[in-house]
Scaffold this motif. Structure first.
Motif, PDB file in Angstrom:
ATOM      1  N   TYR A  16      34.167  39.272  34.435  1.00  0.00           N
ATOM      2  CA  TYR A  16      35.066  38.337  34.519  1.00  0.00           C
ATOM      3  C   TYR A  16      36.450  38.852  34.071  1.00  0.00           C
ATOM      4  O   TYR A  16      37.308  38.208  34.210  1.00  0.00           O
ATOM      5  CB  TYR A  16      34.626  37.182  33.442  1.00  0.00           C
ATOM      6  CG  TYR A  16      33.206  36.677  33.744  1.00  0.00           C
ATOM      7  CD1 TYR A  16      33.155  35.703  34.537  1.00  0.00           C
ATOM      8  CD2 TYR A  16      32.361  37.222  33.158  1.00  0.00           C
ATOM      9  CE1 TYR A  16      32.051  35.036  35.002  1.00  0.00           C
ATOM     10  CE2 TYR A  16      31.088  36.383  33.365  1.00  0.00           C
ATOM     11  CZ  TYR A  16      30.831  35.400  34.300  1.00  0.00           C
ATOM     12  OH  TYR A  16      29.590  35.149  34.893  1.00  0.00           O
ATOM     13  N   ASP A  50      31.946  38.443  46.712  1.00  0.00           N
ATOM     14  CA  ASP A  50      32.999  37.328  45.922  1.00  0.00           C
ATOM     15  C   ASP A  50      34.408  37.973  46.745  1.00  0.00           C
ATOM     16  O   ASP A  50      35.373  37.470  46.102  1.00  0.00           O
ATOM     17  CB  ASP A  50      33.000  37.482  44.768  1.00  0.00           C
ATOM     18  CG  ASP A  50      33.123  38.787  44.124  1.00  0.00           C
ATOM     19  OD1 ASP A  50      33.379  39.687  44.771  1.00  0.00           O
ATOM     20  OD2 ASP A  50      32.588  38.977  42.718  1.00  0.00           O
ATOM     21  N   SER A 259      35.634  30.379  36.116  1.00  0.00           N
ATOM     22  CA  SER A 259      34.523  30.049  36.880  1.00  0.00           C
ATOM     23  C   SER A 259      33.434  29.732  35.870  1.00  0.00           C
ATOM     24  O   SER A 259      33.386  30.249  34.892  1.00  0.00           O
ATOM     25  CB  SER A 259      34.053  31.327  37.855  1.00  0.00           C
ATOM     26  OG  SER A 259      33.735  32.182  37.369  1.00  0.00           O
ATOM     27  N   ALA A 272      35.785  23.286  37.740  1.00  0.00           N
ATOM     28  CA  ALA A 272      36.240  24.737  37.780  1.00  0.00           C
ATOM     29  C   ALA A 272      37.428  24.442  38.716  1.00  0.00           C
ATOM     30  O   ALA A 272      37.332  23.818  39.540  1.00  0.00           O
ATOM     31  CB  ALA A 272      35.312  25.572  38.377  1.00  0.00           C
ATOM     32  N   LEU A 275      39.555  27.987  43.540  1.00  0.00           N
ATOM     33  CA  LEU A 275      39.882  29.486  43.903  1.00  0.00           C
ATOM     34  C   LEU A 275      41.199  29.603  44.337  1.00  0.00           C
ATOM     35  O   LEU A 275      42.047  30.563  44.016  1.00  0.00           O
ATOM     36  CB  LEU A 275      38.850  30.315  44.612  1.00  0.00           C
ATOM     37  CG  LEU A 275      37.629  30.328  43.930  1.00  0.00           C
ATOM     38  CD1 LEU A 275      36.634  31.570  44.965  1.00  0.00           C
ATOM     39  CD2 LEU A 275      37.661  31.008  42.681  1.00  0.00           C
TER      40      LEU A 275
ATOM     41  N   ASN B 220      30.090  38.155  41.505  1.00  0.00           N
ATOM     42  CA  ASN B 220      30.249  36.821  40.801  1.00  0.00           C
ATOM     43  C   ASN B 220      29.528  35.612  41.901  1.00  0.00           C
ATOM     44  O   ASN B 220      30.465  35.263  42.748  1.00  0.00           O
ATOM     45  CB  ASN B 220      31.592  36.313  40.049  1.00  0.00           C
ATOM     46  CG  ASN B 220      31.573  35.125  39.450  1.00  0.00           C
ATOM     47  OD1 ASN B 220      30.649  34.421  39.450  1.00  0.00           O
ATOM     48  ND2 ASN B 220      32.722  34.877  38.872  1.00  0.00           N
ATOM     49  N   ALA B 222      29.764  32.620  41.707  1.00  0.00           N
ATOM     50  CA  ALA B 222      30.441  31.287  41.502  1.00  0.00           C
ATOM     51  C   ALA B 222      31.808  31.459  42.545  1.00  0.00           C
ATOM     52  O   ALA B 222      32.461  30.567  42.738  1.00  0.00           O
ATOM     53  CB  ALA B 222      30.826  31.149  40.080  1.00  0.00           C
ATOM     54  N   ARG B 223      31.866  32.618  43.260  1.00  0.00           N
ATOM     55  CA  ARG B 223      33.276  32.678  43.958  1.00  0.00           C
ATOM     56  C   ARG B 223      33.001  33.567  45.112  1.00  0.00           C
ATOM     57  O   ARG B 223      33.636  34.445  45.698  1.00  0.00           O
ATOM     58  CB  ARG B 223      34.135  33.971  43.158  1.00  0.00           C
ATOM     59  CG  ARG B 223      34.389  33.571  41.875  1.00  0.00           C
ATOM     60  CD  ARG B 223      35.189  34.585  41.250  1.00  0.00           C
ATOM     61  NE  ARG B 223      36.305  35.259  41.952  1.00  0.00           N
ATOM     62  CZ  ARG B 223      37.639  34.845  41.763  1.00  0.00           C
ATOM     63  NH1 ARG B 223      38.007  34.304  40.582  1.00  0.00           N
ATOM     64  NH2 ARG B 223      38.582  35.246  42.456  1.00  0.00           N
TER      65      ARG B 223
END
Lengths: 416, 509
Positions: A16, A50, A259, A272, A275, B220, B222-223
């Motif tokens: 994170y 990601d 997130s 959330a 992005l 991650n 979630a991304r």
């Protein structure tokens, strides 16, 4: 616990942190011994699905933590599985991955265990062993614990290229409600302390009488703020960011869209942020630092303290500031060109070089791979005068018809 | 084609595909022999011969000529591109540069110049990706470990980029094998050989499971942004990256993992949380910046008249740290900056507000104006450590502009807000004379808008009843435009300080 499982837990716990930069430090190589090199610009050795760069081995020494920050997977009250590396394990993982050319170096952080000094001492020890016992010349980024003793901070700066202290939440209120053990003021004190040490070392390097002046974090300090975990709007986030850049000479402020995490706290919002909000903040940050925009100008492109999610902040600003346009690309000064949507700093410099020898036309822009749809509404060229600059339809013409734009709309998280 | 008939084409054979010195020498010869770009054909030794009859290249020119550095820098890189037309492109540009277009390289929109920059950019990107995506595998040989990698670059960059790996891995013994070339470092020298096959490189390595586990864990779910990943790590590299084998699984599992997280959202807190058994909330270290000042937290703060001046000052500090009604800008400062100096000092200096450096250090008068004040005090015969120094406003008020915080003058409201603090500070220090530096200090001390330049050198009575000596703020001297005015201003400032010193001394006597 076997090493592979520890690595899984402690890399997962570290993900994170958005920062993975390995740039901006002194040039080093291993021609006279040791292992590794740094050459100014960083290298991304891989990209995860990601979209994030993997440059450094990003680990927590341990994910045990006595702080109870609501947004954090490692908070004291979380149900997550805990693990802890030994110093030697982190050292061997770093060296092993580095020799295989999968990383530029190490980014080490840690949950707070026992006391800030105890934790910081363990983190510093990893760096010390890498540098002194293994002659490691690669990049080291250490997360600094604001409350650790000055001696430990001094030693950390000796081995690390970069130090960071995360602000995490952009406002005092946010920090108080979500990170009760963190203290806005102490974080700032610690950042001020790092700035002082970094500047003293820089001055010494400039006026060095010794062959090798004492180093302190040559790649400076950075910080991170979480976006969307508290109620702070973009204006507040960018306000704190500009204060941090100006006050503590941050090299970078990272924005990390909150997130969902496994085992989330009840204090967190159920939605959330998209992005793209994080993306817009980075774009705005860039405009503030490299394009001569003020925070107020950038925010003028948005509404109610939030940036426009559908348009990049420069285009959004231009739409609100149409009196500044059109800009004549053949005559306008550099500052004006930098404010044209779709023109980056490099393109601006090439246009300025080219226009000394030729009158710029639309075809010239196309050859420089500039997005004509974005630029032409705002500029005058030898063969082009924009139409409809005052029209109401301009905004809809500028909206990108991509999936990215669709992603700009916030989505309530639902089950799949 | 009469021109060609008069001057037959020339084929130049270069010894290697990216041999810039050889190309440069040949090109110099062609220019000297007046061979036009369309007449020259470039061939790499060992590759297919050209259509033109092999003619010997003209001898190197005796008369050297110069070309812009910008061309050479780009050409040296672009020649490594795999485009067979690269030599001709470079020669075409060279020809134009020496035939009347000396500034061609600045014509950023010229198609040939753009092409050159495109080729150079592609080569640089290829090199960058090689630095990033080469994966060594460790094998144990009889005489120790060796590191071997298989890589497939798009362009002829192996020899140029060998230096990068040498700088990084000089202490290892390594080799990189590509389809066209191989590079090896044995600890003493670099050597180059012919290309090889993927099978020449061992397929696995003891650390690869760990690396793949790291790659999977740092992702991650979630991304999910696979487009961003592919833009920087295109599929063509995946087959040589061990971690890329994880990508399909990670992407496939991501939606389910996120759904699980959402479902489990707002879990109950762990009934057995981590305990802060040994945690000290505040390190008690006087020299530590992040340590709070040494003030007992629950000390009573008598607003009216604390008997002991030291306690009164400590209470003042504590109050400034915790007041809920501070002006908005105070929250953006690093810390309140308190006064500094002995209680009972005969001279108390009051400035406007802390600046950037004072805010960072937490001490008054340590920035540029403070250093000027130090020099002036020394000349006036005043020991700084014998005096008490403070500011009318205790927090730094600023506007951020890029990398600097620009001082913003406090307004009347700010001065009014901090006036009670200043008054209590003056009362606790109890100096013989208060020296007011500049307009803000004067307004804070007297409650009146007096013109500093007209009242300077005079002693007026402050709101607390203390005598206030009026002079300028040292930053005023720093802002004076020319050096002579600054020098004169400094002399006058020193004279003021000397007068204040004598006046305080007289009061003491």
């Amino acid at each position: 616990m076997e090493l592979l499982r520890k690595l899984e837990i402690l890399a997962d716990a570290a993900k994170y942190d958005a920062s993975c930069a390995s740039s901006g430090t002194t040039k080093r190589n291993s021609l006279k011994g040791g292992l590794g090199s740094t050459e100014g610009s960083g290298i991304c050795h891989a990209y995860a699905p990601d979209g994030r760069c993997i440059s450094l081995l990003k680990l927590l020494l341990t994910n045990a933590c006595v702080f109870d920050c609501a947004y954090c997977i490692n908070r004291a009250s979380s149900n997550t599985q805990r693990a802890r590396f030994t110093v030697e394990e982190v050292v061997q993982l770093t060296l092993g991955f580095y020799r295989r050319n999968t990383i530029e170096g190490l980014f080490l952080s840690s949950g707070i265990i026992r006391s800030p000094d105890y934790t910081m001492e363990q983190v510093v020890r990893v760096a010390r062993v890498l540098r002194l016992e293994h002659g490691f010349r690669g990049y080291i980024h250490l997360k600094t614990i604001p409350d650790a003793s000055p001696e430990l901070l001094a030693e950390a700066g000796l081995y690390a290229d970069r130090l960071s202290i995360n602000m995490e939440l952009p406002t005092i209120a946010g920090l108080e409600s979500l990170a009760p053990e963190k203290d806005f003021r102490r974080i700032r004190h610690a950042m001020a302390g790092l700035r002082t040490r970094i500047e003293v070392a820089q001055d010494e390097a400039r006026t060095a009488r010794r062959a090798s002046p004492k180093k302190f974090a040559p790649a400076g300090q950075s910080t991170q703020m979480i976006v969307g975990a508290d109620g702070a709007d973009d204006g507040a986030i960018l306000g704190t960011a500009t204060d941090l850049y100006a006050g503590y000479r941050m090299r970078r402020v990272y924005y990390s869209a909150y997130s969902p995490i496994p085992d989330a706290s009840r204090l967190l919002p159920p939605t959330a942020p998209p992005l793209v909000r994080e993306h817009r903040l980075y774009q705005a940050d860039w405009l503030l630092r490299f394009y001569g925009f003020s925070r107020e100008e950038v925010m003028a492109g948005g509404q109610g303290g939030m940036l426009d999610l559908e348009l990049d902040p420069k285009t959004a600003w231009a739409l609100q500031s149409r009196a500044n346009f059109p800009v004549d690309l053949n005559t306008a000064p550099r500052e004006a060109l930098l404010r044209v949507p779709g023109l980056g700093a490099k393109t601006v410099d090439r246009l300025i070089a080219a226009r000394r020898h030729t009158r710029l036309r639309a075809a010239d822009l196309a050859r420089l791979r500039v997005s004509l749809a974005k630029v032409l509404p705002f500029v005058v060229l030898a063969d082009h005068v924009p139409r409809g600059l005052d029209g109401a339809g301009l905004r809809s013409r500028l909206l990108p018809a991509t999936a990215f734009a669709a992603a700009a709309r916030p989505v309530q998280m639902t089950l799949f | 084609m009469p021109a060609l008939a008069q001057r037959p084409g020339v084929a130049v054979t270069l010894p290697g595909p990216a041999d810039f010195p050889a190309w440069r020498q040949a090109a110099r010869g062609l220019v000297a022999a007046d061979i036009r770009p369309e007449q020259a054909e470039w061939v790499v030794a060992g590759e297919l011969p050209g259509l033109l009859a092999q003619a010997p290249a003209p001898p190197p020119s005796a008369a050297p000529f110069s070309v812009p550095r910008a061309f050479l820098d780009q050409a040296e890189i672009a020649i490594r591109h795999s485009d067979p037309e690269r030599f001709a492109l470079l020669y075409g540009l060279l020809w134009r540069l020496v035939h009347g277009e000396r500034h061609l390289m600045q014509a950023a929109t010229d198609p040939a110049v753009i092409r050159l920059s495109t080729l150079a950019k592609a080569v640089r990107r290829d090199a960058h990706k090689m630095h990033a995506f080469v994966r060594f595998r460790e094998v144990q040989a009889e005489d120790g470990p060796r590191h071997i990698a298989w890589f497939e670059p798009d362009h002829h960059i192996e020899e140029a980029e060998a230096e990068f790996f040498l700088r990084r891995f000089a202490s290892l013994r390594w080799s990189i094998v590509t389809p066209r070339r191989s590079v090896a470092w044995d600890g003493r020298a670099l050597s180059f050989g012919p290309g090889g096959r993927r099978a020449d490189v061992p397929p696995d390595d003891a650390m690869e499971p760990l690396w793949r586990a790291y790659y999977a864990s740092i992702f991650n779910p979630a991304r999910l942004k696979p487009g961003a990943m592919r833009a920087e790590m295109p599929r063509k590299y995946w087959r040589n990256l061990p971690e890329a084998a994880e990508i399909p699984r990670l992407m496939a599992e991501a939606p389910r993992r996120v759904a699980e997280m959402v479902e489990r959202a707002a879990a109950a807190p762990n009934p057995r949380p981590q305990k802060p058994r040994h945690l000290q909330a505040f390190p008690r270290d006087a020299g530590h910046l992040s340590a709070p000042p040494h003030v007992a937290r629950d000390m009573p703060t008598p607003i009216d008249a604390p008997s002991d001046p030291a306690l009164a000052l400590a209470a003042l500090r504590e109050e400034l740290l915790s007041r809920p009604d501070l002006p908005e800008f105070a929250a953006r400062a690093t810390q309140p900056v308190f006064g500094e100096g002995p209680l009972g000092a005969s001279l108390m200096f009051v400035g406007e507000q802390p600046g950037d450096e004072e805010d960072i250090a937490g001490r008054p008068f340590v920035g540029p104006a403070g250093r000027l004040l130090d020099r002036a005090l020394a000349q006036a015969g005043v020991e700084r450590r014998d005096a008490y120094l403070t500011n009318a406003v205790k927090h730094f008020k600023f506007t951020p502009t890029g990398k600097r915080r620009i001082h913003q003058s406090p307004d009347a409201g700010d001065i009014t807000y901090y006036r009670p603090f200043l008054a209590r500070e003056v009362a606790a220090v109890a100096p013989q004379l208060v020296v007011s530096l500049g307009a803000s200090a004067l307004a804070a001390l007297t409650g009146k808008k007096l013109p500093v330049l007209k009242t300077r050198g005079q002693v007026v009575t402050g709101l607390t009843g203390h005598p206030v000596f009026v002079t300028v703020h040292p930053s005023y001297l720093l802002r004076l435009p020319d050096p002579q005015a600054q020098a004169d201003g400094f002399v006058a400032f020193v004279a003021d300080l000397r007068a204040a010193h004598q006046s305080a001394g007289a009061a003491l006597a």
